[in-house]
Design a protein around this motif. Sequence first.
Motif, PDB file in Angstrom:
ATOM      1  N   GLU A 192      47.558 151.607  32.271  1.00  0.00           N
ATOM      2  CA  GLU A 192      48.512 151.317  31.192  1.00  0.00           C
ATOM      3  C   GLU A 192      48.945 149.858  31.216  1.00  0.00           C
ATOM      4  O   GLU A 192      49.100 149.223  30.160  1.00  0.00           O
ATOM      5  CB  GLU A 192      49.733 152.233  31.317  1.00  0.00           C
ATOM      6  CG  GLU A 192      49.449 153.721  31.085  1.00  0.00           C
ATOM      7  CD  GLU A 192      48.850 154.417  32.295  1.00  0.00           C
ATOM      8  OE1 GLU A 192      48.484 155.604  32.179  1.00  0.00           O
ATOM      9  OE2 GLU A 192      48.730 153.764  33.366  1.00  0.00           O
ATOM     10  N   THR A 193      49.119 149.325  32.401  1.00  0.00           N
ATOM     11  CA  THR A 193      49.513 147.916  32.520  1.00  0.00           C
ATOM     12  C   THR A 193      48.401 147.008  32.033  1.00  0.00           C
ATOM     13  O   THR A 193      48.643 146.027  31.308  1.00  0.00           O
ATOM     14  CB  THR A 193      49.853 147.583  33.986  1.00  0.00           C
ATOM     15  OG1 THR A 193      50.870 148.474  34.456  1.00  0.00           O
ATOM     16  CG2 THR A 193      50.333 146.148  34.123  1.00  0.00           C
ATOM     17  N   THR A 194      47.170 147.329  32.417  1.00  0.00           N
ATOM     18  CA  THR A 194      46.021 146.537  31.980  1.00  0.00           C
ATOM     19  C   THR A 194      45.875 146.582  30.467  1.00  0.00           C
ATOM     20  O   THR A 194      45.622 145.553  29.823  1.00  0.00           O
ATOM     21  CB  THR A 194      44.737 147.064  32.646  1.00  0.00           C
ATOM     22  OG1 THR A 194      44.876 146.960  34.061  1.00  0.00           O
ATOM     23  CG2 THR A 194      43.517 146.277  32.196  1.00  0.00           C
ATOM     24  N   THR A 195      46.028 147.756  29.890  1.00  0.00           N
ATOM     25  CA  THR A 195      45.931 147.903  28.431  1.00  0.00           C
ATOM     26  C   THR A 195      46.999 147.054  27.726  1.00  0.00           C
ATOM     27  O   THR A 195      46.722 146.403  26.706  1.00  0.00           O
ATOM     28  CB  THR A 195      46.090 149.375  28.026  1.00  0.00           C
ATOM     29  OG1 THR A 195      45.020 150.135  28.615  1.00  0.00           O
ATOM     30  CG2 THR A 195      46.048 149.544  26.517  1.00  0.00           C
ATOM     31  N   GLN A 196      48.192 147.039  28.285  1.00  0.00           N
ATOM     32  CA  GLN A 196      49.280 146.262  27.687  1.00  0.00           C
ATOM     33  C   GLN A 196      48.955 144.764  27.701  1.00  0.00           C
ATOM     34  O   GLN A 196      49.165 144.067  26.698  1.00  0.00           O
ATOM     35  CB  GLN A 196      50.574 146.519  28.452  1.00  0.00           C
ATOM     36  CG  GLN A 196      51.780 145.802  27.867  1.00  0.00           C
ATOM     37  CD  GLN A 196      53.056 146.105  28.649  1.00  0.00           C
ATOM     38  OE1 GLN A 196      53.001 146.542  29.793  1.00  0.00           O
ATOM     39  NE2 GLN A 196      54.194 145.880  28.033  1.00  0.00           N
TER      40      GLN A 196
END
Length: 224
Positions: free
Chosen positions: A186-190
């Motif tokens: 999720e952090t990478t996607t953000q």
Amino acid sequence: MIPKKADYLNQVNALQDLSDDEIEAVSNQTRLVDYKRDHIFYMPDDPGEVLFILKKGRVQLYRMSPDGRKLVFVVLHPGAIFGHMALVGQHLHQTYAQAIDDCVICIWNREQVEEIFIEKPQIAFRFLEALGDRLTQVEERLAEVTFEPIATRLASLLLRLDGDGTGKLNGYTHQYLADMLGTYRETTTQVLSQFKSQELIKTGRKTIEILDADGLEKIALASE
């Protein structure tokens, strides 16, 4: 014409001090094994009874954090040797080796490896050099995770993955990138979404196109 196993082993850097006859002998001692994608070659605290030489495919070495995150500290390509750290008594806590693709591996028995170390000290020296390089890679990756912001690390990773300079990265999922960074998907996607809104990249299904390499490089160097 399919290359002989001995021809392949002759190209492995750690074995370059061996004569043709010695390479042939090593070839006779090793066996070629096919492994499917996602196969785990070893896990933490495995005894390390064999040496692996990667002939085809890619293998990732990674560690797991207490909260379940994967940190990939190196991706191995054909010609790489792994499993040698355990052979020389070095164990990396929580280290796994897993196939990223379908792989072909040369497997070498521990006793036979030790014999050639005694007969050819220069081979043992090359293995120790490889061991030192691997430990350096681990230290660098852990330092990145500890001290560098996600955006800095992701920008640097994207530039590294663009090894051919085309700006087109194919086959990389958000989860794969997260594993390389030691963070959550999720952090990478953000952060990827932030890069996209800044027109640094364009994303598609398992594809990333770098639109502004200079902009990514500025982010990658921001913490220096």
